[in-house]
Design a protein around this motif. Sequence first.
Motif, PDB file in Angstrom:
ATOM      1  N   ALA A 165     -56.446 -64.386 -14.135  1.00 43.07           N
ATOM      2  CA  ALA A 165     -57.644 -64.323 -14.977  1.00 43.07           C
ATOM      3  C   ALA A 165     -57.315 -64.839 -16.375  1.00 43.07           C
ATOM      4  CB  ALA A 165     -58.166 -62.886 -15.042  1.00 43.07           C
ATOM      5  N   LEU A 166     -58.347 -65.025 -17.182  1.00 42.21           N
ATOM      6  CA  LEU A 166     -58.139 -65.448 -18.562  1.00 42.21           C
ATOM      7  C   LEU A 166     -57.532 -64.312 -19.370  1.00 42.21           C
ATOM      8  CD1 LEU A 166     -61.450 -67.413 -19.209  1.00 42.21           C
ATOM      9  CD2 LEU A 166     -59.152 -68.384 -19.035  1.00 42.21           C
ATOM     10  N   ILE A 167     -56.879 -64.665 -20.456  1.00 44.77           N
ATOM     11  CA  ILE A 167     -56.251 -63.659 -21.293  1.00 44.77           C
ATOM     12  C   ILE A 167     -57.285 -62.765 -21.967  1.00 44.77           C
ATOM     13  CG2 ILE A 167     -56.205 -65.227 -23.268  1.00 44.77           C
ATOM     14  CD1 ILE A 167     -53.695 -62.431 -22.345  1.00 44.77           C
ATOM     15  N   SER A 168     -58.554 -63.194 -21.995  1.00 43.14           N
ATOM     16  CA  SER A 168     -59.602 -62.370 -22.595  1.00 43.14           C
ATOM     17  C   SER A 168     -59.947 -61.152 -21.753  1.00 43.14           C
ATOM     18  CB  SER A 168     -60.858 -63.215 -22.823  1.00 43.14           C
ATOM     19  OG  SER A 168     -61.271 -63.838 -21.613  1.00 43.14           O
ATOM     20  N   ALA A 169     -59.522 -61.109 -20.490  1.00 44.86           N
ATOM     21  CA  ALA A 169     -59.793 -59.946 -19.638  1.00 44.86           C
ATOM     22  C   ALA A 169     -58.910 -58.778 -20.067  1.00 44.86           C
ATOM     23  CB  ALA A 169     -59.538 -60.289 -18.174  1.00 44.86           C
ATOM     24  N   PRO A 170     -59.354 -57.517 -19.868  1.00 47.18           N
ATOM     25  CA  PRO A 170     -58.568 -56.357 -20.319  1.00 47.18           C
ATOM     26  C   PRO A 170     -57.257 -56.226 -19.557  1.00 47.18           C
ATOM     27  CG  PRO A 170     -60.423 -55.648 -18.969  1.00 47.18           C
ATOM     28  CD  PRO A 170     -60.615 -57.109 -19.206  1.00 47.18           C
ATOM     29  N   ILE A 171     -56.267 -55.648 -20.235  1.00 46.30           N
ATOM     30  CA  ILE A 171     -54.944 -55.420 -19.654  1.00 46.30           C
ATOM     31  C   ILE A 171     -54.658 -53.916 -19.702  1.00 46.30           C
ATOM     32  CG2 ILE A 171     -52.479 -55.892 -19.836  1.00 46.30           C
ATOM     33  CD1 ILE A 171     -53.163 -58.494 -21.230  1.00 46.30           C
ATOM     34  N   PRO A 172     -54.484 -53.234 -18.572  1.00 45.70           N
ATOM     35  CA  PRO A 172     -54.138 -51.806 -18.587  1.00 45.70           C
ATOM     36  C   PRO A 172     -52.677 -51.612 -18.969  1.00 45.70           C
ATOM     37  CG  PRO A 172     -54.300 -52.607 -16.325  1.00 45.70           C
ATOM     38  CD  PRO A 172     -54.697 -53.750 -17.200  1.00 45.70           C
ATOM     39  N   VAL A 173     -52.433 -50.703 -19.905  1.00 47.69           N
ATOM     40  CA  VAL A 173     -51.064 -50.476 -20.389  1.00 47.69           C
ATOM     41  C   VAL A 173     -50.618 -49.027 -20.252  1.00 47.69           C
ATOM     42  CG1 VAL A 173     -51.152 -52.399 -22.003  1.00 47.69           C
ATOM     43  CG2 VAL A 173     -51.897 -50.131 -22.759  1.00 47.69           C
ATOM     44  N   GLY A 174     -51.522 -48.118 -19.888  1.00 41.83           N
ATOM     45  CA  GLY A 174     -51.134 -46.719 -19.789  1.00 41.83           C
ATOM     46  C   GLY A 174     -52.304 -45.870 -19.362  1.00 41.83           C
ATOM     47  N   ILE A 175     -52.216 -44.568 -19.657  1.00 42.16           N
ATOM     48  CA  ILE A 175     -53.246 -43.626 -19.234  1.00 42.16           C
ATOM     49  C   ILE A 175     -53.462 -42.601 -20.343  1.00 42.16           C
ATOM     50  CG2 ILE A 175     -51.565 -42.145 -18.063  1.00 42.16           C
ATOM     51  CD1 ILE A 175     -53.731 -41.546 -15.990  1.00 42.16           C
ATOM     52  N   TYR A 176     -54.743 -42.255 -20.601  1.00 47.93           N
ATOM     53  CA  TYR A 176     -55.078 -41.234 -21.579  1.00 47.93           C
ATOM     54  C   TYR A 176     -54.885 -39.845 -20.969  1.00 47.93           C
ATOM     55  CZ  TYR A 176     -57.254 -44.635 -24.755  1.00 47.93           C
ATOM     56  OH  TYR A 176     -57.489 -45.667 -25.615  1.00 47.93           O
ATOM     57  N   ASN A 177     -54.939 -38.845 -21.849  1.00 54.96           N
ATOM     58  CA  ASN A 177     -54.736 -37.482 -21.358  1.00 54.96           C
ATOM     59  C   ASN A 177     -55.931 -36.977 -20.548  1.00 54.96           C
ATOM     60  OD1 ASN A 177     -56.545 -37.239 -23.473  1.00 54.96           O
ATOM     61  ND2 ASN A 177     -55.653 -35.359 -24.274  1.00 54.96           N
ATOM     62  N   GLY A 197     -57.113 -38.838 -18.119  1.00 53.60           N
ATOM     63  CA  GLY A 197     -56.929 -39.455 -16.816  1.00 53.60           C
ATOM     64  C   GLY A 197     -57.419 -40.876 -16.687  1.00 53.60           C
ATOM     65  N   GLU A 198     -58.125 -41.384 -17.693  1.00 47.17           N
ATOM     66  CA  GLU A 198     -58.626 -42.751 -17.610  1.00 47.17           C
ATOM     67  C   GLU A 198     -57.566 -43.738 -18.090  1.00 47.17           C
ATOM     68  OE1 GLU A 198     -61.410 -43.566 -16.195  1.00 47.17           O
ATOM     69  OE2 GLU A 198     -61.992 -41.469 -15.852  1.00 47.17           O
ATOM     70  N   ALA A 199     -57.629 -44.959 -17.569  1.00 42.88           N
ATOM     71  CA  ALA A 199     -56.655 -45.984 -17.925  1.00 42.88           C
ATOM     72  C   ALA A 199     -56.900 -46.494 -19.347  1.00 42.88           C
ATOM     73  CB  ALA A 199     -56.714 -47.147 -16.940  1.00 42.88           C
ATOM     74  N   VAL A 200     -55.816 -46.861 -20.024  1.00 43.18           N
ATOM     75  CA  VAL A 200     -55.887 -47.469 -21.352  1.00 43.18           C
ATOM     76  C   VAL A 200     -55.925 -48.980 -21.158  1.00 43.18           C
ATOM     77  CG1 VAL A 200     -54.814 -47.669 -23.608  1.00 43.18           C
ATOM     78  CG2 VAL A 200     -54.524 -45.573 -22.269  1.00 43.18           C
ATOM     79  N   GLU A 201     -57.050 -49.603 -21.479  1.00 41.45           N
ATOM     80  CA  GLU A 201     -57.208 -51.043 -21.327  1.00 41.45           C
ATOM     81  C   GLU A 201     -57.369 -51.680 -22.700  1.00 41.45           C
ATOM     82  OE1 GLU A 201     -60.499 -51.643 -18.691  1.00 41.45           O
ATOM     83  OE2 GLU A 201     -59.246 -51.399 -16.901  1.00 41.45           O
ATOM     84  N   VAL A 202     -56.565 -52.692 -22.973  1.00 40.58           N
ATOM     85  CA  VAL A 202     -56.584 -53.354 -24.276  1.00 40.58           C
ATOM     86  C   VAL A 202     -57.099 -54.784 -24.107  1.00 40.58           C
ATOM     87  CG1 VAL A 202     -54.668 -51.962 -25.113  1.00 40.58           C
ATOM     88  CG2 VAL A 202     -54.200 -54.180 -24.072  1.00 40.58           C
ATOM     89  N   TYR A 203     -57.721 -55.278 -25.160  1.00 42.09           N
ATOM     90  CA  TYR A 203     -58.258 -56.638 -25.208  1.00 42.09           C
ATOM     91  C   TYR A 203     -57.519 -57.383 -26.317  1.00 42.09           C
ATOM     92  CZ  TYR A 203     -62.134 -54.807 -22.406  1.00 42.09           C
ATOM     93  OH  TYR A 203     -62.897 -54.223 -21.416  1.00 42.09           O
ATOM     94  N   VAL A 204     -56.609 -58.258 -25.959  1.00 37.58           N
ATOM     95  CA  VAL A 204     -55.764 -58.905 -26.971  1.00 37.58           C
ATOM     96  C   VAL A 204     -56.524 -59.976 -27.743  1.00 37.58           C
ATOM     97  CG1 VAL A 204     -53.652 -58.435 -25.708  1.00 37.58           C
ATOM     98  CG2 VAL A 204     -54.874 -60.551 -25.268  1.00 37.58           C
ATOM     99  N   THR A 205     -57.588 -60.532 -27.185  1.00 39.16           N
ATOM    100  CA  THR A 205     -58.355 -61.556 -27.891  1.00 39.16           C
ATOM    101  C   THR A 205     -59.664 -61.029 -28.446  1.00 39.16           C
ATOM    102  OG1 THR A 205     -59.485 -62.284 -25.871  1.00 39.16           O
ATOM    103  CG2 THR A 205     -57.399 -63.344 -26.402  1.00 39.16           C
ATOM    104  N   GLY A 206     -59.864 -59.724 -28.425  1.00 36.63           N
ATOM    105  CA  GLY A 206     -61.125 -59.162 -28.856  1.00 36.63           C
ATOM    106  C   GLY A 206     -62.005 -58.833 -27.670  1.00 36.63           C
TER     107      GLY A 206
END
Length: 752
Positions: A247-259, A261-270
């Motif tokens: 996928a394009l780099i604009s798609a979210p990247i999961p890096v961990g989990i919140y307390n 239980g939901e996944a932490v997804e980051v958007y490096v390009t906004g």
Amino acid sequence: MASKSSATASKALERALSTSRVDRNWLSRGLPMAAPWVMAIVLIFLIIMVHNLWGGDPLVTPLVALFITALGVVVTGYTWIAAGNRPHLRVMATISSGLATLALVAGLIAGFGPMWQVYALLAFAVCVCWDIRHVMKWAGEEKNAAAAANGLAKLGEVVEAEKFSWRKIKATGKGIVKAEVIATAPGATIDEVTDMRTQLETAGHLPVGGVTVRRDPNNAARAHMEIMVDDLLTVPVAWPGPHRVGALISAPIPVGIYNHGEAVEVYVTGRSEDVDLEHLLAMGVSGAGKSFFARVLVGGMLVRKKVTVWAIDCKGLQTFGCIAHGIDWLITDYKQARTALKVMSNVITVRTNKLAEEGHDRWTAKSSLNFVVVWIEEAADLFASKNDYDEFVRKARSAGMMVVSSLQRATHDNLSTDARANHGSGICFGVRETADAEFALPPEVVDAGANPNWRASKPGYAYLAGLGTDPEDWSRPLRTYLASKADLAAAITAAATVRTPLDETTVLAAGLPYANRTLYTEPIGVNLPDSASQEATPMPPASIRVQVPSTAASAATVTTGPAQRPAAPSLRMHAVRDQHGVDEFAVDADGTDDIDTFTDPEDVDLMSMQADTEINDARRDLEEALAVAEAEHLADVDPADQAALRDIGINTPLQRSDDMELSFVEEEEVELTPEQAHAVIDRQLHEWAREGRISFGVKDLGDLLEALGKSRRWFYHHRDDLMEAGVLAEGAEYGTYDILRSPLEPTDPMAA
């Protein structure tokens, strides 16, 4: 009176929680328990209906059966996706949907009568499984709710309940209790609750940082409180593998989990086109988990398209070694890192101009340029001054370059206030003091209760603010995924065909340091049978096809590799001081003398110029003496003998006579224009660049400057122009310069 108020508050909190449980028993629990049985009965009537309408027709029945099957596949696939990362729910929903589709098709063909016994048994088993799942889930919620009631009762004794109203108390079933707090008494403020977080945690026997109070931006008298009854992050969560490969780099990247239980997804390009990219500041003490986060995030980038990662880590290959074969430019040498950062200023300018030509105000996936991530470990140590760092971070965003600055403590000694302000996002791992968290996190997040003062006792725990995450989660603790180096290396290897090569515009702008970079073709330190087989392979020097006239003097020293510097000259000029304190000059022929040298740069230049002049004068005197001696010895030679000498390659001078008058006509020297002299210097630098030479000293241009009739001061003026154009940069040693690119090579492919 106070105790009576506290007791009233405790009962109110317990009653509110109890009331919510009663409502949930009738609504939230009664309907889910009955839903599977109701759906099983509805499906019976549906089977009878489709059989009566379309069953038994040799033409219509097969078409309807195909339609129901296709519809069932779609519904089953949707249930699989909607279940997310909850394996039990995913399996139950998928099986139920598949069996319902099978029953509907079979009923269409045969009718409900022949299959009612099988249908009844399977429907009973599926409905019971669904009810068991609900019961097990509610059992866990009851336990958490009981703990929440006990904790809230104790919290009511700490906070003066008559000043505040507690509403919407809810246990999520994942170790978290949510409540809405409203200041109702005159003079009461939410600050009173915020300041009592430590007392609240102690009274409720909660984990440190277990109470967060987030103000309502629309109502100063209201706040949203979250109470973490149990820490669900104590057991690390394994990295689930690469997400959305290709996928394009604009798609979210999961890096961990919140307390929760939901996944932490980051958007490096906004998160959207309207939100620009943000630089990231990663902070935490040694051992807090920054390296785990770096590998997971960079690994998630390297399986995407339109992204290139440049990483600088002068500590070595421990952090990025396992994914080195996916990183386009990995630098572990301090001097090379300084040179690379100087070149990136030119890269920013060229990329910004390119985006402007394409009509983009910021980087988008429609651009011909790759998105570039520059990950810098201990970033502030690599810049000559804080101003250089501030300028680099400030300008990189407009060029589609994201800078990640990772360091242990972002104080003003390491990172200026302007530089921190240009990092729009921050992730804070364990720190020594709560005040340190304010260097990476917004003040309102720290005020809400974000308290990462666990140092290195909780590796991977962190708070993240920015990168497209929900602001409501900024004060919520998370834990990064635990990824093995072998899994990361395998994912990067498998995605080799997915990664987009770096665009030509950036390649040309990066110049020689990028062309001569070290390329890692295999992961480092991951299941290596032979460590020698995984050594880095240096890239060959960039091929430059511009034809250069051979009139320029060449003083280049060919190096054996792109990373080696030219050998130092064998003669060294020293200034020595005699016993009377008079300074004299001495030449050290073998470079091993231990005499003191002058450290004043101007004196060194004068000495070098004097030595060059004396050596050239001695060379001319020797050539003149040899010419005179040759003329005297061969003047009286017989002409026949002269012919014989010419046959063997010796040319004799003309015969001299006493009455012969010799006239010497001095050839007039043609003085070059400044532009022509600049072109000669540029051609020399171009030749060195072709040979892979990346560094030189002013003394290496001595013969060329003498041939041009120019001084070193003249060269320094031209040097300033070359440095401003991004051709040269100051070297690691005084008087040396790094060649960043050839002055005859364009930095824009459109100009090539």
